[in-house]
Structure formats: C-alpha cells, structure tokens
Design an enzyme around this catalytic site. Structure first.
Site, mmCIF file in Angstrom:
data_model
loop_
_atom_site.group_PDB
_atom_site.id
_atom_site.type_symbol
_atom_site.label_atom_id
_atom_site.label_comp_id
_atom_site.label_asym_id
_atom_site.label_seq_id
_atom_site.Cartn_x
_atom_site.Cartn_y
_atom_site.Cartn_z
ATOM 1 N N ARG A 1 0.882 -1.182 0.000
ATOM 2 C CA ARG A 1 0.000 0.000 0.000
ATOM 3 C C ARG A 1 0.905 1.213 0.000
ATOM 4 O O ARG A 1 1.708 1.400 0.917
ATOM 5 C CB ARG A 1 -0.913 -0.009 1.228
ATOM 6 C CG ARG A 1 -1.571 1.348 1.457
ATOM 7 C CD ARG A 1 -2.674 1.313 2.470
ATOM 8 N NE ARG A 1 -3.847 0.634 1.951
ATOM 9 C CZ ARG A 1 -5.069 0.734 2.494
ATOM 10 N NH1 ARG A 1 -5.257 1.468 3.577
ATOM 11 N NH2 ARG A 1 -6.078 0.086 1.969
ATOM 12 N N HIS B 1 -7.479 0.779 -6.313
ATOM 13 C CA HIS B 1 -7.682 -0.069 -5.127
ATOM 14 C C HIS B 1 -8.413 -1.348 -5.578
ATOM 15 O O HIS B 1 -9.570 -1.564 -5.262
ATOM 16 C CB HIS B 1 -8.494 0.700 -4.086
ATOM 17 C CG HIS B 1 -8.440 0.110 -2.702
ATOM 18 N ND1 HIS B 1 -7.674 -1.002 -2.385
ATOM 19 C CD2 HIS B 1 -9.066 0.471 -1.553
ATOM 20 C CE1 HIS B 1 -7.835 -1.280 -1.095
ATOM 21 N NE2 HIS B 1 -8.670 -0.404 -0.571
ATOM 22 N N GLN C 1 -10.180 -3.964 -3.142
ATOM 23 C CA GLN C 1 -11.469 -3.486 -2.639
ATOM 24 C C GLN C 1 -12.560 -3.688 -3.692
ATOM 25 O O GLN C 1 -13.653 -4.178 -3.383
ATOM 26 C CB GLN C 1 -11.361 -2.006 -2.261
ATOM 27 C CG GLN C 1 -12.648 -1.401 -1.737
ATOM 28 C CD GLN C 1 -13.013 -1.900 -0.347
ATOM 29 O OE1 GLN C 1 -12.213 -1.810 0.574
ATOM 30 N NE2 GLN C 1 -14.222 -2.424 -0.182
ATOM 31 N N ASP D 1 -17.213 7.409 -1.438
ATOM 32 C CA ASP D 1 -15.939 7.296 -0.723
ATOM 33 C C ASP D 1 -15.613 8.688 -0.166
ATOM 34 O O ASP D 1 -16.262 9.674 -0.531
ATOM 35 C CB ASP D 1 -14.852 6.814 -1.707
ATOM 36 C CG ASP D 1 -13.519 6.510 -1.031
ATOM 37 O OD1 ASP D 1 -13.480 6.427 0.220
ATOM 38 O OD2 ASP D 1 -12.511 6.361 -1.752
ATOM 39 N N CYS E 1 -16.203 1.800 0.799
ATOM 40 C CA CYS E 1 -15.015 0.995 1.105
ATOM 41 C C CYS E 1 -14.601 1.132 2.566
ATOM 42 O O CYS E 1 -13.967 0.237 3.104
ATOM 43 C CB CYS E 1 -13.876 1.387 0.181
ATOM 44 S SG CYS E 1 -13.481 3.153 0.240
ATOM 45 N N ARG F 1 -13.538 -8.474 2.069
ATOM 46 C CA ARG F 1 -12.118 -8.223 1.780
ATOM 47 C C ARG F 1 -11.306 -9.473 2.115
ATOM 48 O O ARG F 1 -10.391 -9.862 1.397
ATOM 49 C CB ARG F 1 -11.597 -7.041 2.608
ATOM 50 C CG ARG F 1 -12.172 -5.688 2.236
ATOM 51 C CD ARG F 1 -11.725 -5.237 0.868
ATOM 52 N NE ARG F 1 -10.291 -5.164 0.726
ATOM 53 C CZ ARG F 1 -9.520 -4.160 1.169
ATOM 54 N NH1 ARG F 1 -10.070 -3.129 1.774
ATOM 55 N NH2 ARG F 1 -8.207 -4.174 0.982
HETATM 56 N N1 NVA Z 1 -9.969 6.696 -1.326
HETATM 57 C C1 NVA Z 1 -9.603 6.286 0.003
HETATM 58 C C2 NVA Z 1 -9.790 4.798 0.151
HETATM 59 C C3 NVA Z 1 -9.441 4.264 1.504
HETATM 60 C C4 NVA Z 1 -9.605 2.787 1.589
HETATM 61 C C5 NVA Z 1 -8.164 6.665 0.277
HETATM 62 O O1 NVA Z 1 -7.321 6.482 -0.599
HETATM 63 O O2 NVA Z 1 -7.884 7.169 1.375
HETATM 64 N N1 CP Z 2 -11.142 -0.066 2.615
HETATM 65 C C1 CP Z 2 -9.872 -0.132 3.031
HETATM 66 O O1 CP Z 2 -8.945 -0.392 2.259
HETATM 67 O O2 CP Z 2 -9.720 0.063 4.367
HETATM 68 P P1 CP Z 2 -8.357 0.273 5.156
HETATM 69 O O3 CP Z 2 -7.790 1.605 4.704
HETATM 70 O O4 CP Z 2 -8.752 0.257 6.586
HETATM 71 O O5 CP Z 2 -7.411 -0.840 4.808
#
Ligand code: NVA
Ligand code: CP
Length: 318
Positions: A115, A142, A145, A237, A277, A305
């Site tokens: 990540r 992502h 997800q 989101d 998500c 997930r």
């Molecule tokens: N769009 C959000 C998704 C988190 C799972 C982010 O990147 O923070």
């Molecule tokens: N939806 C998601 O990826 O959650 P986290 O940021 O908690 O991993």
C-alpha cells in the site's frame, strides 16, 4: 473441476495483481467465484491451507484497518504467515531503491502486498520482484477493494451483468478500480463528480472500451441525481483520500452537493444496496441515515475483503 483447480488453466499462478485492467472478465469472475467458495468453506469450519509454509510481506506506507487485518488473517487461514513491514522499519524509508528492495524481498518471501502513494512504485516493485506483487491501494487504484465489492453485490443481487452502479463523489483510486471492474463485468456505471475532481481520462476511455465489449456502459456527469437515477448499487468514498488531507476544507466546499443522503437515494431503485469501502465520514460524503440504514451492506463488504484476498493469494501463490 473445483474453482481452485481451474486456476492453472487460467494461468493465474505467479501473476501480479496490480489492477483489474490486467485481468480478463473471465479471470475477474473466476476470482469472485473462488472467493465465494473459500467463504463457504470458512463458514463451514473447513480447514483449507494451500499456502502452508509460505510468507507474504505486507509493505504499508499509509494507514490501514481492513487491508492489513484481512490480509494477515487471510494468510493465516490459508496456512501461511504474513509479515507487516512499515515504511519506517524498511530501508526504503532511508532511500534504498525499489529495485534492491524487490530483489531482496523476493529471496525470502512468496508474495508481496504493498500500500503506497505513487502507482509507479507498485509497477516498479512488480517489475523487479520475482514473486507475485499485490496492490493494496495506491493513489490511482484499489483493486482488492473493487473485487470484494463486486463479490458483495453478486451475493446480494444474484447477478452483476446489467445492474446499474452509481458512484457519487471524488474521482479517486476507488472509482478507478470500480469503473474498470464494472465495465469488464457488463454493468452500467454512472459517476457524478464535481468539475476538477473527475475520474482519470484514460480510465474513462478504457472503461468505455471494455463496456462496449461486455454490454455495459459508462456515464460521467457532474449531476448526482442523473447518476443515481434507478441505480441498483450506490457507492461513495471520502472526499479527501489519504495523502490529500490538507485539501479537506477546499474539498468540503467542492463536494457540498455530493452527499449521499435520503434525498438523493430517493432517485435510486427502492431495493438499492449501499456500499462504501470505509473508513467513512458520516455527515460528509454520506448521511448517517443512509450508511446505517436498511440498504447499507458495508460490513458484508468489509468482511468480503478477507475472502476476496484469500482468493487472490490462493490463485497467485499456491
Ligand atoms: N480513497 C480512500 C480509500 C481508503 C480505503 C483513500 O485512498 O484514502
Ligand atoms: N477499505 C480499506 O482499504 O480500508 P483500510 O484503509 O482500513 O485498509
């Protein structure tokens, strides 16, 4: 032949999972079906450990609740081991190259989940690693997800093809993966974002191409009512993703008319399902009434997930 046995025929072993773009509709559907099969094994208490003796490294340059815990638990349930590697603990935090990191980690690990911020980091890691690399979120995509999301919709609606999914909000990593997935799976997707926060142009173009082949469609508009009209699935989101926190105030203004609330969902089908998500901000991108209401399936989605990522790991690494 069980779903898992057919993985070799599909050639998934040893592949990376960087984005849904790289997977055919059949491969995406295969992973969803495998996730559903692994979920039912898990619910029946069946021990299934194709990854015994294997280790997944998990590099996190951003925070996580769901991704970290579901990958770690998933790896454990598949008989393997997962190792949490934060940027601060690794030498990449002190300037070691992605090349050297990828080459070194590949000598110890059987797979790497990452990540990070720039999507290029994941592409480079995959280029130099000799083990499968899984994208656990970048600023651009992502895919884990989105796979869990479409699995969840399939479970609740019994089909994917022909359904309408409306995404209201920021044209971010999440909507990019959802758009590619919807287009490949024959769904009709409508996205409403304010000017300046639209989804990536190339993703729009690719989605239109995939949709033409699958019988799906894509609409991108600034009008949330137009996007949500008759939707079977509603998705939103956060307005400021990780790494964009300093834009929070500006974004609150830009997105003020894009909250998914009772007034807006009245335009969707009565039996719509709501997905997010997570993490969510009640009172910003979604009202508490919608996210905590009877149409919300966010915790089935979060649970999936685990199952979706077990499917990815079993298919790529076993
Ligand atoms: N769009 C959000 C998704 C988190 C799972 C982010 O990147 O923070
Ligand atoms: N939806 C998601 O990826 O959650 P986290 O940021 O908690 O991993």
């Amino acid at each position: 032949m069980s779903t898992l046995q057919s993985q070799t025929a599909l050639g998934l072993l040893g592949r990376d999972f960087l984005g849904l773009m790289d997977y055919s509709p059949e491969e995406i559907r295969y992973l969803i079906d495998l996730a559903i099969e692994l979920k039912s094994k898990n619910k029946a208490g069946e021990v299934y450990q194709p990854l015994k003796g294997k280790t997944l490294g998990m590099i996190f340059e951003k925070s996580s609740t769901r991704t970290r815990v579901s990958f770690e638990v998933g790896m454990y349930q598949l008989g393997g081991h997962a190792m949490f590697l934060s940027r601060n603990d690794l030498q990449i935090g002190r300037g070691e190259t992605i090349h050297d990191t990828a080459q070194t980690l590949s000598r110890y690990l059987d797979g790497i989940m990452i990540r990070t911020f720039a999507h290029k980091t994941v592409i480079d890691l995959a280029r130099y690693a000799t083990v499968p690399v899984i994208n656990g979120l970048t600023d651009f995509a992502h895919p884990c997800q989105a796979l869990a999301d479409y699995m969840t919709v399939l479970e609740h609606k019994g089909k994917l093809e022909g359904l309408k999914i409306a995404y209201i909000g920021d044209g971010n990593n999440m909507v990019h993966s959802l758009m590619i997935g919807a287009a490949k799976l024959g769904m009709h997707m409508a996205v409403a974002s304010p000017e300046g926060y639209m989804p990536d142009q190339e993703i729009q173009a690719s989605s239109r191409e995939y949709a033409a082949a699958s019988g799906g469609s894509l609409l991108v508009t600034t009008d949330p009512k137009e996007a949500i009209a008759d939707a079977d699935v509603i998705y939103t989101d956060v307005w400021a993703s990780m790494g964009f926190e300093e834009e929070q105030k500006v974004r609150e203004k830009a997105f003020a008319n894009y909250q998914v609330n009772e007034e807006l969902t009245a335009y969707a089908k009565k039996d719509y399902v709501f997905l997010h998500c997570l993490p969510a901000h009640r009172g910003e991108e979604v009202s508490a009434g919608v996210i905590d209401g009877p149409n919300s399936i966010i915790f089935d989605e979060a649970e999936n997930r685990l199952h979706a990522q077990k499917a990815i790991m079993a298919a790529l690494m076993s």
